[in-house]
Design an enzyme around this catalytic site. Sequence first.
Site, PDB file in Angstrom:
ATOM      1  N   HIS A  86       0.821  -1.212   0.000  1.00  0.00           N
ATOM      2  CA  HIS A  86       0.000   0.000   0.000  1.00  0.00           C
ATOM      3  C   HIS A  86       0.855   1.262   0.000  1.00  0.00           C
ATOM      4  CE1 HIS A  86       0.391  -0.194   4.519  1.00  0.00           C
ATOM      5  NE2 HIS A  86       0.415   1.114   4.378  1.00  0.00           N
ATOM      6  N   ASP A 132      -0.075  -7.606   1.228  1.00  0.00           N
ATOM      7  CA  ASP A 132       0.395  -6.226   1.381  1.00  0.00           C
ATOM      8  C   ASP A 132       1.914  -6.215   1.568  1.00  0.00           C
ATOM      9  OD1 ASP A 132       0.496  -3.512   1.698  1.00  0.00           O
ATOM     10  OD2 ASP A 132      -0.451  -3.476   3.686  1.00  0.00           O
ATOM     11  N   SER A 223       3.703   2.727   8.414  1.00  0.00           N
ATOM     12  CA  SER A 223       3.448   1.789   7.331  1.00  0.00           C
ATOM     13  C   SER A 223       4.724   1.284   6.678  1.00  0.00           C
ATOM     14  CB  SER A 223       2.597   2.460   6.250  1.00  0.00           C
ATOM     15  OG  SER A 223       1.260   2.563   6.638  1.00  0.00           O
TER      16      SER A 223
END
EC number: 3.4.21.1
Length: 271
Positions: A86, A132, A223
């Site tokens: 992502h 992911d 992230s």
Amino acid sequence: MIGKLSLLLVCVAVASGNPAAGKPWHWKSPKPLVDPRIHVNATPRIVGGVEATPHSWPHQAALFIDDMYFCGGSLISSEWVLTAAHCMDGAGFVEVVLGAHNIRQNEASQVSITSTDFFTHENWNSWLLTNDIALIRLPSPVSLNSNIKTVKLPSSDVSVGTTVTPTGWGRPSDSASGISDVLRQVNVPVMTNADCDSVYGIVGDGVVCIDGTGGKSTCNGDSGGPLNLNGMTYGITSFGSSAGCEKGYPAAFTRVYYYLDWIQQKTGVTP
């Protein structure tokens, strides 16, 4: 059924001076946030952790993506950085900063490398948040030293109840206006996928979750960063709760052990 997924883009104005930027940055975190299906009682407090000892996580990378987004990553070889899909989905270029502690300062230890060679997992699903995982190839091998080192991949999976340490420059609290200047860390236990799935409804075998009870968790800006244990990275920061980072909900990571074959196929890197 899964809860509604919302993507929070937190815009952060940052002073110039970092070697990754010759101008002021406007950093956004692309960390996906999922509406939890159950309520968790928790006393909101700082999202955990403490400032890391400088350069104690020398594999940690800071990623400046398209002059807009900020993520973390892990150096798994002198040529490859592991991060979240992502973070890199749709990106044009990424500036990888290694050897950093304070990302708003020009530290002598920092090395900045721009790459346009990266890819996400072929089956990355931005709605279900499956697969992911992404890889960034550096244009030439980086020189390793005491401040820049590679991290090992796990040869076995991490057990439920094990204390692990996510690291990153993400927001230190829900009320924080921006990401942290300095690298931070927090110790948290691994929880069962079943318990995590009862909260989010989208937790499969390729995910590992940590228990956020007490307000210790990852947050926007973390992230793509590592879930650390004994010199290995067991996870990649993936998603959290749309209710907030401090609310006691689990945080989800891509389970690195599940993707060892994929990583080896793409990079040749093995545990």
